[in-house]
Motif scaffolding. Structure first.
Motif, PDB file in Angstrom:
ATOM      1  N   LEU A  14      -7.512  -8.900   3.012  1.00  0.00           N
ATOM      2  CA  LEU A  14      -6.236  -8.632   2.346  1.00  0.00           C
ATOM      3  C   LEU A  14      -6.333  -7.422   1.424  1.00  0.00           C
ATOM      4  O   LEU A  14      -5.415  -6.593   1.359  1.00  0.00           O
ATOM      5  CB  LEU A  14      -5.796  -9.866   1.560  1.00  0.00           C
ATOM      6  CG  LEU A  14      -5.436 -11.100   2.397  1.00  0.00           C
ATOM      7  CD1 LEU A  14      -5.121 -12.287   1.483  1.00  0.00           C
ATOM      8  CD2 LEU A  14      -4.255 -10.813   3.309  1.00  0.00           C
ATOM      9  N   VAL A  18      -4.042  -4.011   1.658  1.00  0.00           N
ATOM     10  CA  VAL A  18      -3.176  -3.595   0.551  1.00  0.00           C
ATOM     11  C   VAL A  18      -3.593  -2.231   0.016  1.00  0.00           C
ATOM     12  O   VAL A  18      -2.754  -1.320  -0.117  1.00  0.00           O
ATOM     13  CB  VAL A  18      -3.198  -4.642  -0.580  1.00  0.00           C
ATOM     14  CG1 VAL A  18      -2.489  -4.109  -1.830  1.00  0.00           C
ATOM     15  CG2 VAL A  18      -2.537  -5.932  -0.118  1.00  0.00           C
ATOM     16  N   ASN A  22      -1.714   1.443   0.522  1.00  0.00           N
ATOM     17  CA  ASN A  22      -1.167   1.920  -0.743  1.00  0.00           C
ATOM     18  C   ASN A  22      -1.334   3.422  -0.958  1.00  0.00           C
ATOM     19  O   ASN A  22      -0.606   4.003  -1.764  1.00  0.00           O
ATOM     20  CB  ASN A  22      -1.827   1.172  -1.915  1.00  0.00           C
ATOM     21  CG  ASN A  22      -1.121   1.433  -3.232  1.00  0.00           C
ATOM     22  OD1 ASN A  22       0.111   1.376  -3.307  1.00  0.00           O
ATOM     23  ND2 ASN A  22      -1.882   1.750  -4.274  1.00  0.00           N
ATOM     24  N   PHE A 220       5.799  -2.123  -4.945  1.00  0.00           N
ATOM     25  CA  PHE A 220       4.638  -2.404  -4.102  1.00  0.00           C
ATOM     26  C   PHE A 220       3.370  -2.453  -4.946  1.00  0.00           C
ATOM     27  O   PHE A 220       2.551  -3.378  -4.818  1.00  0.00           O
ATOM     28  CB  PHE A 220       4.510  -1.328  -3.024  1.00  0.00           C
ATOM     29  CG  PHE A 220       3.392  -1.566  -2.033  1.00  0.00           C
ATOM     30  CD1 PHE A 220       3.648  -2.169  -0.807  1.00  0.00           C
ATOM     31  CD2 PHE A 220       2.087  -1.183  -2.318  1.00  0.00           C
ATOM     32  CE1 PHE A 220       2.625  -2.388   0.106  1.00  0.00           C
ATOM     33  CE2 PHE A 220       1.056  -1.403  -1.418  1.00  0.00           C
ATOM     34  CZ  PHE A 220       1.330  -2.007  -0.202  1.00  0.00           C
ATOM     35  N   LEU A 224       1.608  -6.120  -5.358  1.00  0.00           N
ATOM     36  CA  LEU A 224       0.445  -6.274  -4.493  1.00  0.00           C
ATOM     37  C   LEU A 224      -0.831  -5.653  -5.051  1.00  0.00           C
ATOM     38  O   LEU A 224      -1.923  -6.199  -4.857  1.00  0.00           O
ATOM     39  CB  LEU A 224       0.748  -5.679  -3.109  1.00  0.00           C
ATOM     40  CG  LEU A 224       1.844  -6.397  -2.309  1.00  0.00           C
ATOM     41  CD1 LEU A 224       2.081  -5.706  -0.987  1.00  0.00           C
ATOM     42  CD2 LEU A 224       1.478  -7.853  -2.100  1.00  0.00           C
ATOM     43  N   PHE A 228      -2.298  -8.595  -7.347  1.00  0.00           N
ATOM     44  CA  PHE A 228      -3.272  -9.244  -6.473  1.00  0.00           C
ATOM     45  C   PHE A 228      -4.565  -8.446  -6.289  1.00  0.00           C
ATOM     46  O   PHE A 228      -5.665  -8.951  -6.548  1.00  0.00           O
ATOM     47  CB  PHE A 228      -2.659  -9.513  -5.093  1.00  0.00           C
ATOM     48  CG  PHE A 228      -3.676  -9.786  -4.023  1.00  0.00           C
ATOM     49  CD1 PHE A 228      -4.359 -10.999  -3.999  1.00  0.00           C
ATOM     50  CD2 PHE A 228      -3.996  -8.818  -3.080  1.00  0.00           C
ATOM     51  CE1 PHE A 228      -5.335 -11.250  -3.031  1.00  0.00           C
ATOM     52  CE2 PHE A 228      -4.958  -9.060  -2.100  1.00  0.00           C
ATOM     53  CZ  PHE A 228      -5.633 -10.284  -2.081  1.00  0.00           C
ATOM     54  N   ALA A 229      -4.464  -7.196  -5.816  1.00  0.00           N
ATOM     55  CA  ALA A 229      -5.634  -6.477  -5.330  1.00  0.00           C
ATOM     56  C   ALA A 229      -6.698  -6.263  -6.401  1.00  0.00           C
ATOM     57  O   ALA A 229      -7.896  -6.418  -6.135  1.00  0.00           O
ATOM     58  CB  ALA A 229      -5.212  -5.131  -4.731  1.00  0.00           C
TER      59      ALA A 229
END
Length: 295
Positions: A14, A18, A22, A220, A224, A228-229
């Motif tokens: 994931l 991402v 990006n 974005f 993300l 998250f990342a």
């Protein structure tokens, strides 16, 4: 060699998707928009998302006062310098090539680990570093003339990569008795404050209303990337050996190059395809389980 758990593999896949996609997204975000201001908006929208994740997962926010200084040092080398330099570099370079230069980090990290921190690297690890390095050279093959005309952008990206490499080594060695998510939250919040000061001081005279593509990139990144990342990366950086954690993300610049080609019409050459194989080999050298020794 380190065997990844199912959770680590899931986060790695994931994270690669991402962060790889990006790079062209960031290029859209800073097109016609001040780069530090773009990053500031992403951070301030991302902080509450990350905070909500901690609340839902019942992760404590508290960092003991004795570790505040270490938290600041980790923030400087993992977040402050990286985000300030790389977002400015993205505005002056193509998205794919900015990704390649940014992900020279694993080479810097491996060398710092061996020369400064005394890591003992296996032959397979050095082979992984060599394969990844050759992959970067191939990806830059057709850009050398263009890069020579943009020395500031190149130097900013390399400076960001080298400081991020040091930050990764420091994060791997931290003994802070707190969850990685808590460290991620406070580093992100501190970075939002620092980038905001830079944006106000350096770019306030150039502020404009974000376009629809700018807003897409901001959302974005907020959801993300910062929601998250970064937390996923900090978890991998703390739980894996330094070489394994850094080389495991070497497919990200490859994905950045190819997504940039599809999205922004950047031209691909045979060197780009060859680099895919080399990056994959570098990951395999480090993460593929070694054969058990015969009794």
């Amino acid at each position: 060699m380190h065997k990844l758990s199912p959770l680590q593999w899931t986060l790695l896949v994931l994270l690669t998707l991402v962060w790889g996609v990006n790079w062209p997204v960031m290029k859209l975000g800073v097109t016609g928009f001040p780069p530090l201001t773009f990053r500031m908006m992403c951070l301030w929208l991302g902080v509450p998302i990350l905070g909500m994740a901690l609340v839902i997962m019942k992760v404590p926010f508290r960092i003991p006062r004795a570790h505040w200084r270490e938290l600041l040092v980790l923030s400087v080398f993992n977040m402050f310098i990286w985000h300030a330099l790389i977002i400015v570099a993205v505005q002056s370079l193509s998205s794919g090539r900015a990704a390649i230069l940014g992900y020279t980090m694993p080479m810097f990290s491996a060398l710092l680990g061996a020369w400064v921190f005394g890591d003992q690297l296996a032959k397979r690890s050095w082979a992984g570093v060599a394969a990844a390095s050759l992959g970067v050279v191939l990806l830059l093959w057709h850009e050398l003339s263009n890069l020579s005309g943009r020395p500031v952008g190149v130097l900013l990206a390399l400076g960001a990569a080298s400081t991020w490499a040091l930050g990764t080594q420091l994060l791997r060695r931290t003994r802070m008795p707190v969850p990685t998510l808590a460290i991620s939250f406070w580093m992100t919040l501190l970075t939002a404050v620092v980038i905001s000061l830079l944006a106000v001081g350096l770019e306030s005279a150039r502020w404009v209303s974000p376009s629809s593509s700018n807003w897409f990139a901001i959302v974005f990144n907020a959801v993300l990337v910062f929601g998250f990342a970064h937390a996923a990366w900090f978890y991998l950086a703390r739980s894996l050996p330094p070489v394994a954690s850094t080389l495991s993300v070497m497919l990200i610049p490859v994905l950045g190059v190819f997504s940039g080609a599809l999205w922004l019409n950047e031209i691909l050459h045979w060197q780009d395809w060859a680099a895919v194989g080399l990056m994959t080999a570098s990951i395999a050298f480090v993460l593929w389980p070694a054969k058990k020794q015969a009794a």
